[in-house]
Write an enzyme that holds these catalytic residues in place. Structure first.
Site, PDB file in Angstrom:
ATOM      1  N   GLU A  28       0.820  -1.219   0.000  1.00 53.34           N
ATOM      2  CA  GLU A  28       0.000   0.000   0.000  1.00 53.34           C
ATOM      3  C   GLU A  28       0.847   1.259   0.000  1.00 53.34           C
ATOM      4  O   GLU A  28       0.428   2.295  -0.532  1.00 53.34           O
ATOM      5  CB  GLU A  28      -0.954   0.007   1.199  1.00 53.34           C
TER       6      GLU A  28
ATOM      7  N   PHE B 175     -11.208  -6.994  14.242  1.00 49.39           N
ATOM      8  CA  PHE B 175     -10.129  -7.455  13.382  1.00 49.39           C
ATOM      9  C   PHE B 175      -9.837  -6.417  12.291  1.00 49.39           C
ATOM     10  O   PHE B 175     -10.740  -5.937  11.624  1.00 49.39           O
ATOM     11  CB  PHE B 175     -10.510  -8.798  12.746  1.00 49.39           C
ATOM     12  N   GLN B 176      -8.598  -6.091  12.117  1.00 45.25           N
ATOM     13  CA  GLN B 176      -8.134  -5.103  11.132  1.00 45.25           C
ATOM     14  C   GLN B 176      -8.796  -3.731  11.321  1.00 45.25           C
ATOM     15  O   GLN B 176      -9.061  -3.031  10.360  1.00 45.25           O
ATOM     16  CB  GLN B 176      -8.319  -5.611   9.696  1.00 45.25           C
TER      17      GLN B 176
ATOM     18  N   LYS C 277     -17.449  -0.892   6.315  1.00 46.53           N
ATOM     19  CA  LYS C 277     -17.870  -1.979   5.433  1.00 46.53           C
ATOM     20  C   LYS C 277     -19.382  -1.998   5.205  1.00 46.53           C
ATOM     21  O   LYS C 277     -19.844  -2.248   4.089  1.00 46.53           O
ATOM     22  CB  LYS C 277     -17.408  -3.316   6.020  1.00 46.53           C
TER      23      LYS C 277
ATOM     24  N   MET D 197      24.158   9.329   1.470  1.00 48.42           N
ATOM     25  CA  MET D 197      24.044  10.655   2.075  1.00 48.42           C
ATOM     26  C   MET D 197      24.366  10.590   3.565  1.00 48.42           C
ATOM     27  O   MET D 197      25.014  11.485   4.110  1.00 48.42           O
ATOM     28  CB  MET D 197      22.644  11.234   1.849  1.00 48.42           C
TER      29      MET D 197
END
Lengths: 191, 583
Positions: free
Chosen positions: B71, B133-134, B183, B493
């Protein structure tokens, strides 16, 4: 760095920001009351308060409530800082999508009030004195038991501070302050 | 992200269409993106958004869905798409980890004013707050790094919210907007009406500037002897490069750009000073320290530009043209601030300004250019990254979309590739996100399909590995991205700072033992892999790479570890105190 090593333009910048020209000079900070009309929606209040911590702005007091329009809340914020920081506070608040109006209220053009509830234990020995102090401050007794009294006082923050100060020798049990609310004065008759 | 969130709501679509056509929130979502004109969605499915993916399969929308492999890659791809095309990038991910993986990309877009809309799945409304959940409070997590965010609580609000999200992301100072989609909202039904207009009482889009301020700026320009244009990414965001170029050429005022301003003014113009700031040109920084007027356009006086703030541009009055009022006098006091759309304001200024007598000032600048030009070692026969950048510039004649990651190669690309057109340089500037470049190149290439401009991704070996998985996505979509990896087997760097400021203690910056074989890595992802360590082979390698048109080519350039980026303003030093070469 002293003034003689600063360029004229650097002096202009420092003055505009309210920053001292000499390192030993104190910062000229001021306390400001900022009133915000914002969407009365989920998360809007959070966005405002979050801004203060995320940008390291000082926040002395905050109060919030609905206005006559149920979709709009009014927040009153008290903050402290120099010119540059105060301008930043107002502009960053304005930048939020949820804020409808942000006003920096100069003390001379606004009315501000705070409400305080103060619970204090008493005996017959000091009861009269407590009532005298309360009367001077136009505080009301809103709850009483055989050994405690709860006062309600409203007024500018200074008055509340003084009221609490005078009550302190009597042993304050609890204090709750609302934080300040403020509105701009309407000058109906000019200056 | 597996699919396991328990959905108890009865799918409303089962009661077949009566009276007016109702559809599921998920279908509304898909149709709303089409109505908004979205071309590409960068996404990754999961339990909370499975209904949307189902509708994508069923409805066959006009937009292309690009399945990213992480993602974070999705958010950077959306950024790359937005910056290359000038449109809004779109991301679709599931709840919980899908959403939190987007946080870095959202922060990056916030810092760099990139318009993206991120749609995150969320657990059903009834479960919010129950540690389901999630579940993640992604609105809370991203509060300080989004321009705005919404959680849709009623299916009727879905289409208007999507409309508002794109409006907010695109207009004003652009930025990321997050829309959280519980959802159950995606299963609930409503009629689909995509609004034509958006009205937000707390949000106004600045356009023209205050005419009085514009006149004041004109007077200040006329009075200045040594004016300097300091140009930032806001000029590109406002599509104002043409106006800016006309302004500079009419007034004969020299131009220096920030990292994000590269391309806003053609660097082959004699008025160009290249980039300013920490790794800007010495002469641009000299001009800053000696000028008497800074005309800042779409720039925010970032610390990588100013160095020690109190010592920056000590003789200059400042005119600041800026769309975001909160950037005015935030770091450097603006004597004249014109809040408005940069393009509108430049169009106001153009007819009012006159030709300025800057010949002496330009002659001084030319002396500075001659005194300390950009330079690097070429005599020892080693392959220098600066040389590779120059050859890439020669190969494309500057006609390319160049994306860079974060670190030394990023600064060399900024210094040595001559940018002549807006949107030809895309990088992670404000947040400095390693791993930005490759996914952003995927996004840019998706946006540039049908264009002749090659998309070039330039990374170091450290940053490249951070999102290397997106190579497969580029291969799948047959994107002919030219992926240059400047491999010095070091976090270059950081190594440079360790050498300059930390007495050569190269603490945890050597990547030799953990780097992959980059050619094999490319091949494993169905790409072409090439490599060289010889400057004499670079042109032939580029030829070979450019012959590949149906997939990405990874070009590994093996470069010396000791190379450093110069000139340099050490952190916290004044702009006038540059290290111009190795001491």
């Amino acid at each position: 760095m002293s003034t003689d090593t600063l360029t004229p333009q650097q002096i202009v910048r420092r003055k505009a920001a309210g920053e001292p020209l000499h390192p030993d000079e104190p910062e000229s900070t001021r306390r400001h009351v900022i009133t915000v009309l914002l969407e009365n929606s989920v998360g809007a209040l959070n966005r405002v308060t979050n801004l203060f911590s995320a940008r390291s702005f000082n926040l002395e007091s905050v109060s919030v409530g609905e206005t006559d329009d149920a979709t709009i809340s009014r927040m009153t914020l008290v903050t402290r800082g120099n010119h540059r920081m105060l301008a930043q506070v107002v502009r960053q608040l304005n930048r939020l999508v949820d804020t409808i109006l942000v006003e920096d209220l100069p003390p001379e053009e606004s009315v501000e009030r705070e409400l305080c509830l103060l619970k204090v234990p008493y005996t017959s020995a000091n009861r009269a004195e407590l009532m005298d102090v309360a009367e001077v401050f136009r505080a009301k007794v809103v709850d009483i038991t055989p050994d405690t009294m709860t006062f309600e006082a409203t007024g500018p923050a200074k008055k509340i501070n003084a009221f609490i100060g005078l009550m302190r020798p009597h042993g304050i049990a609890e204090v709750a302050r609302s934080g300040r609310v403020a509105l701009r004065r309407t000058l109906a008759y000019g200056d | 992200m597996s699919t396991a969130t328990g959905m108890k709501a009865v799918p409303a679509f089962q009661k077949n269409g009566k009276a007016k056509k109702k559809m599921s929130g998920a279908e509304i979502f898909v149709r709303a993106l089409d109505a908004e004109g979205v071309e590409v969605v960068f996404g990754h499915p999961g339990g909370a958004v499975i209904k949307i993916y189902d509708e994508i399969a069923r409805v066959q929308p006009k937009f292309t869905h690009v399945l990213v492999r992480h993602e974070q890659g999705g958010t950077h791809a959306a950024e790359g798409y937005a910056k290359a095309t000038g449109g809004v990038g779109t991301v679709l991910v599931t709840s919980g980890p899908g959403a939190t993986n987007c946080v870095t990309g959202i922060a990056d877009a916030f810092m760099d004013s990139v318009p993206i809309v991120v749609f995150t799945g969320q657990v059903p409304t009834a479960l919010i707050g129950n540690d389901a959940f999630q579940e993640t409070d992604i609105i809370g997590v991203t509060r300080s790094i989004t321009k705005h965010s919404f959680q849709v609580r009623r299916v009727e609000d879905l289409a208007p919210t999507i409309k508002a999200a794109y409006h907010i992301a695109r207009t004003g100072r652009p930025g990321p907007v997050l829309v959280d989609l519980p959802k159950d909202i995606l299963f609930a039904e409503a009629e689909f009406n995509y609004p034509k207009e958006v009205s937000l009482r707390g949000y106004t889009v600045p356009t023209t500037g205050d005419p009085a301020k514009v006149e004041r700026a004109v007077r200040m320009i006329n009075e200045a002897k040594k004016p300097l244009l300091y140009v930032g990414g806001g000029v590109i965001n406002a599509d104002a490069a043409e106006q800016l170029t006309a302004f500079a050429r009419k007034t004969h005022i020299p131009v220096t750009t920030t990292l994000h301003g590269l391309g806003a003014f053609p660097e082959d113009d004699p008025l160009s000073l290249g980039m300013l700031g920490m790794h800007g040109t010495w002469y641009a920084n000299q001009a800053v320290q000696h000028c008497d007027l800074i005309l800042a356009a779409g720039a925010r006086f970032d610390d990588r530009v100013t160095g020690k703030l109190n010592a920056w541009a000590p003789h200059a009055q400042v005119v600041h043209i800026e769309i975001d009022h909160s950037c005015v006098s935030k770091n450097v006091y603006a004597d004249c601030a014109i809040v408005g759309d940069v393009r509108c304001v430049l169009e106001q200024l153009l007819p009012l300004v006159e030709e300025q007598e800057t010949a002496d000032w330009l002659a001084q600048i030319d002396r500075w250019k001659a005194e300390c030009p950009l330079r690097f070692e070429t005599a020892d026969g080693l392959l220098r990254p600066q040389f590779v950048i120059q050859r890439l510039g020669a190969k494309t004649n500057g006609e390319a979309v160049v994306l860079t990651d974060v670190g030394q190669h990023q600064m060399w690309a900024a210094q040595y590739f001559r940018f002549t057109r807006p949107r030809s340089h895309i990088t992670s500037g404000g947040l400095g996100t390693m791993g930005f470049c490759l996914p952003a190149a995927v996004g840019a290439a998706m946006g540039m399909r049908g264009s002749d401009l090659p998309v070039i991704s330039i990374s170091g070996d450290g940053g490249f590995v951070m999102n290397a998985q997106e190579l497969g996505v580029a291969a799948k979509h047959r994107l002919p991205i030219k992926v240059a990896v400047m491999n010095n087997n070091f976090l270059g760097m950081v190594r440079q700072w360790q050498e300059l400021f930390h007495e050569n203690r190269f603490s945890h910056t050597d990547l030799t033992d953990t780097n992959p074989d980059f050619v094999k890595l490319a091949e494993a992802f169905h790409c072409v892999g090439l490599r060289t360590n010889d400057p004499n082979e670079v042109d032939a390698l580029l030829e070979e790479a450019w012959r590949v048109t149906d997939r990405p080519v990874l070009m590994e350039f093996q470069v010396p570890q000791e190379e450093m980026v110069f000139p340099m303003v050490p952190a916290g030093a004044a702009t006038g105190d540059m290290i111009t070469q190795r001491y």
